[in-house]
Scaffold this motif. Structure first.
Motif, PDB file in Angstrom:
ATOM      1  N   THR A  18       7.172 -63.009 -46.574  1.00  0.00           N
ATOM      2  CA  THR A  18       6.792 -63.452 -47.887  1.00  0.00           C
ATOM      3  C   THR A  18       6.908 -64.973 -48.028  1.00  0.00           C
ATOM      4  O   THR A  18       5.834 -65.744 -48.508  1.00  0.00           O
ATOM      5  CB  THR A  18       7.533 -62.739 -49.122  1.00  0.00           C
ATOM      6  OG1 THR A  18       7.429 -61.170 -48.649  1.00  0.00           O
ATOM      7  CG2 THR A  18       7.546 -63.202 -50.082  1.00  0.00           C
ATOM      8  N   ASP A  60      13.253 -51.252 -31.641  1.00  0.00           N
ATOM      9  CA  ASP A  60      13.948 -52.311 -30.555  1.00  0.00           C
ATOM     10  C   ASP A  60      13.232 -53.674 -30.374  1.00  0.00           C
ATOM     11  O   ASP A  60      12.119 -53.758 -30.704  1.00  0.00           O
ATOM     12  CB  ASP A  60      13.966 -51.366 -29.266  1.00  0.00           C
ATOM     13  CG  ASP A  60      14.963 -50.255 -29.251  1.00  0.00           C
ATOM     14  OD1 ASP A  60      16.059 -50.445 -29.854  1.00  0.00           O
ATOM     15  OD2 ASP A  60      14.617 -49.335 -28.305  1.00  0.00           O
ATOM     16  N   ARG A  91      15.073 -64.606 -31.497  1.00  0.00           N
ATOM     17  CA  ARG A  91      15.710 -63.246 -32.061  1.00  0.00           C
ATOM     18  C   ARG A  91      16.894 -63.007 -31.077  1.00  0.00           C
ATOM     19  O   ARG A  91      17.707 -62.160 -31.563  1.00  0.00           O
ATOM     20  CB  ARG A  91      14.513 -62.181 -32.148  1.00  0.00           C
ATOM     21  CG  ARG A  91      14.278 -61.785 -33.527  1.00  0.00           C
ATOM     22  CD  ARG A  91      13.190 -60.593 -33.331  1.00  0.00           C
ATOM     23  NE  ARG A  91      13.334 -59.873 -34.528  1.00  0.00           N
ATOM     24  CZ  ARG A  91      12.053 -59.681 -35.259  1.00  0.00           C
ATOM     25  NH1 ARG A  91      11.059 -60.617 -35.049  1.00  0.00           N
ATOM     26  NH2 ARG A  91      12.153 -59.027 -36.120  1.00  0.00           N
TER      27      ARG A  91
HETATM   28  P1  AP5 Z   1       9.036 -59.101 -45.642  1.00  0.00           P
HETATM   29  O1  AP5 Z   1       8.544 -60.546 -46.389  1.00  0.00           O
HETATM   30  O2  AP5 Z   1       7.957 -58.436 -45.308  1.00  0.00           O
HETATM   31  O3  AP5 Z   1      10.259 -59.223 -44.962  1.00  0.00           O
HETATM   32  P2  AP5 Z   1      10.363 -59.745 -43.448  1.00  0.00           P
HETATM   33  O4  AP5 Z   1      11.647 -60.531 -43.146  1.00  0.00           O
HETATM   34  O5  AP5 Z   1       9.072 -60.675 -42.969  1.00  0.00           O
HETATM   35  O6  AP5 Z   1      10.569 -58.221 -42.927  1.00  0.00           O
HETATM   36  P3  AP5 Z   1      10.010 -57.641 -41.616  1.00  0.00           P
HETATM   37  O7  AP5 Z   1      10.220 -56.178 -41.566  1.00  0.00           O
HETATM   38  O8  AP5 Z   1       8.639 -58.037 -41.299  1.00  0.00           O
HETATM   39  O9  AP5 Z   1      10.939 -58.400 -40.359  1.00  0.00           O
HETATM   40  P4  AP5 Z   1      11.204 -57.914 -39.108  1.00  0.00           P
HETATM   41  O10 AP5 Z   1      12.002 -59.054 -38.501  1.00  0.00           O
HETATM   42  O11 AP5 Z   1      11.939 -56.516 -39.154  1.00  0.00           O
HETATM   43  O12 AP5 Z   1      10.072 -57.473 -38.437  1.00  0.00           O
HETATM   44  P5  AP5 Z   1       8.775 -58.206 -37.560  1.00  0.00           P
HETATM   45  O13 AP5 Z   1       7.322 -57.999 -38.271  1.00  0.00           O
HETATM   46  O14 AP5 Z   1       9.046 -59.726 -37.415  1.00  0.00           O
HETATM   47  O15 AP5 Z   1       9.639 -58.449 -47.308  1.00  0.00           O
HETATM   48  C1  AP5 Z   1      10.143 -57.084 -47.087  1.00  0.00           C
HETATM   49  C2  AP5 Z   1       9.753 -56.470 -48.435  1.00  0.00           C
HETATM   50  O16 AP5 Z   1      10.485 -56.820 -49.434  1.00  0.00           O
HETATM   51  C3  AP5 Z   1       8.027 -56.582 -48.872  1.00  0.00           C
HETATM   52  O17 AP5 Z   1       7.620 -55.431 -49.527  1.00  0.00           O
HETATM   53  C4  AP5 Z   1       8.229 -57.769 -49.771  1.00  0.00           C
HETATM   54  O18 AP5 Z   1       7.310 -57.642 -51.076  1.00  0.00           O
HETATM   55  C5  AP5 Z   1       9.799 -57.626 -50.632  1.00  0.00           C
HETATM   56  N1  AP5 Z   1      10.384 -58.793 -50.948  1.00  0.00           N
HETATM   57  C6  AP5 Z   1      10.118 -59.921 -50.307  1.00  0.00           C
HETATM   58  N2  AP5 Z   1      11.187 -60.882 -50.737  1.00  0.00           N
HETATM   59  C7  AP5 Z   1      11.620 -60.392 -51.802  1.00  0.00           C
HETATM   60  C8  AP5 Z   1      12.539 -60.865 -52.950  1.00  0.00           C
HETATM   61  N3  AP5 Z   1      12.984 -61.929 -52.917  1.00  0.00           N
HETATM   62  N4  AP5 Z   1      12.791 -59.724 -53.874  1.00  0.00           N
HETATM   63  C9  AP5 Z   1      12.294 -58.490 -53.943  1.00  0.00           C
HETATM   64  N5  AP5 Z   1      11.514 -58.060 -52.931  1.00  0.00           N
HETATM   65  C10 AP5 Z   1      11.184 -58.794 -51.914  1.00  0.00           C
HETATM   66  O19 AP5 Z   1       8.934 -57.619 -36.091  1.00  0.00           O
HETATM   67  C11 AP5 Z   1       8.648 -56.093 -36.083  1.00  0.00           C
HETATM   68  C12 AP5 Z   1       8.925 -55.789 -34.488  1.00  0.00           C
HETATM   69  O20 AP5 Z   1       8.276 -56.520 -33.358  1.00  0.00           O
HETATM   70  C13 AP5 Z   1      10.436 -55.737 -34.314  1.00  0.00           C
HETATM   71  O21 AP5 Z   1      11.209 -54.952 -34.535  1.00  0.00           O
HETATM   72  C14 AP5 Z   1      10.384 -56.018 -32.604  1.00  0.00           C
HETATM   73  O22 AP5 Z   1      10.407 -54.791 -31.865  1.00  0.00           O
HETATM   74  C15 AP5 Z   1       9.229 -56.681 -32.438  1.00  0.00           C
HETATM   75  N6  AP5 Z   1       9.638 -58.213 -32.532  1.00  0.00           N
HETATM   76  C16 AP5 Z   1       9.072 -59.338 -33.255  1.00  0.00           C
HETATM   77  N7  AP5 Z   1       9.519 -60.522 -32.888  1.00  0.00           N
HETATM   78  C17 AP5 Z   1      10.261 -60.497 -31.825  1.00  0.00           C
HETATM   79  C18 AP5 Z   1      10.779 -61.250 -30.866  1.00  0.00           C
HETATM   80  N8  AP5 Z   1      11.094 -62.309 -30.999  1.00  0.00           N
HETATM   81  N9  AP5 Z   1      11.372 -60.895 -29.882  1.00  0.00           N
HETATM   82  C19 AP5 Z   1      11.665 -59.368 -29.693  1.00  0.00           C
HETATM   83  N10 AP5 Z   1      10.862 -58.453 -30.447  1.00  0.00           N
HETATM   84  C20 AP5 Z   1      10.223 -58.786 -31.283  1.00  0.00           C
END
Ligand code: AP5
Length: 226
Positions: A18, A60, A91
């Protein structure tokens, strides 16, 4: 301050995506969100996607060697010359070391790591109601940030879906992975004096404002130091 090399750090669902979208609009810097990159690779059935899918579905982390190459290649490009925004990378400590090594080689360093701080309970509430645009990954929440038209993205009109890894069992594992493997980076970057804590529990506009203020203060401090 010549360049802004930013990292967004925080638990799953803390609001990195976001705030990353807003920062991208404000700063016009290339924005690399590893989760989005991996989901696109899964959708396109590339070799990267085939490798990553099982790890992602289980909540994971994908192995370091799989993701490090993707980011190192991106940072080597002309597009990232004036700075970048990283969301979801690094990460793990080996990923942070690989990022430092690449930036060292380029004569650069991380400017700031914005830690978006939220509790585990808030993570569960947020991820439970998240809806993501199928085409470009724009993010909404059924209660906190609902789309204008139900089921459709405000920005590109594409369908809003629930991500495969946004289910209760996977969320728990993603939180465990965060505490075990990613949270040590808070100390890692604090020791390098680049960590900035942002209260992620406020309204998204207030969080964005705190980030803007933090970056403005940093610029002032750096200008004064020159
Ligand atoms: P949002 O903005 O979507 O939060 P986010 O922190 O981006 O959440 P993610 O779930 O995308 O993070 P993540 O780290 O688990 O997943 P990623 O895609 O990087 O907000 C969440 C919700 O809250 C939304 O609905 C939003 O509207 C709401 N919201 C936001 N701010 C708000 C506020 N202030 N108040 C109220 N509501 C609010 O990774 C996915 C997978 O990819 C990982 O599990 C892993 O398997 C892999 N991966 C990615 N990067 C790596 C890496 N570097 N190393 C190894 N594996 C990796």
């Amino acid at each position: 301050m010549a360049e802004l090399n930013l990292v967004l750090l925080g638990p799953p669902g803390s609001g990195k995506g976001t705030q990353g979208e807003r920062l991208n609009e404000d700063l016009r810097l290339p924005y690399y969100a590893t989760g989005d990159i991996l989901r696109a690779a899964v959708r396109d059935k590339t070799e990267l996607g085939r490798t990553a899918k099982g790890y992602m579905d289980a909540g994971d982390l994908v192995p370091d060697e799989v993701i490090v190459g993707v980011i190192v290649e991106a940072l080597d490009s002309d597009a990232a010359r004036d700075g970048f925004i990283l969301d979801g990378f690094p990460r793990t400590t080996p990923q942070a070391e690989a990022l430092d090594a690449k930036l060292d080689e380029l004569g650069r360093r991380v400017t700031a790591v914005l830690l978006i701080d939220v509790t585990d309970d808030e993570v569960v509430r947020r991820i439970g109601g998240r809806r993501t645009c199928a085409e470009n990954g724009h993010v909404f929440h059924v209660d906190f940030n609902p789309p204008k038209r139900e089921g459709a993205c405000d920005i590109d009109g594409s369908e809003l879906i629930t991500r495969d890894d946004d289910n209760p069992a996977t969320i728990r594992n993603r939180l465990n992975q965060y505490h075990e493997k990613t949270e040590p980076l808070v100390d890692y970057y604090d020791q390098r004096s680049v960590l900035r804590r942002i209260d992620g529990e406020k309204d998204p506009d207030e969080v964005a404002e705190e980030i803007r203020r933090t970056l403005a203060t940093m610029r002032l401090e750096q200008d004064e130091a020159v």
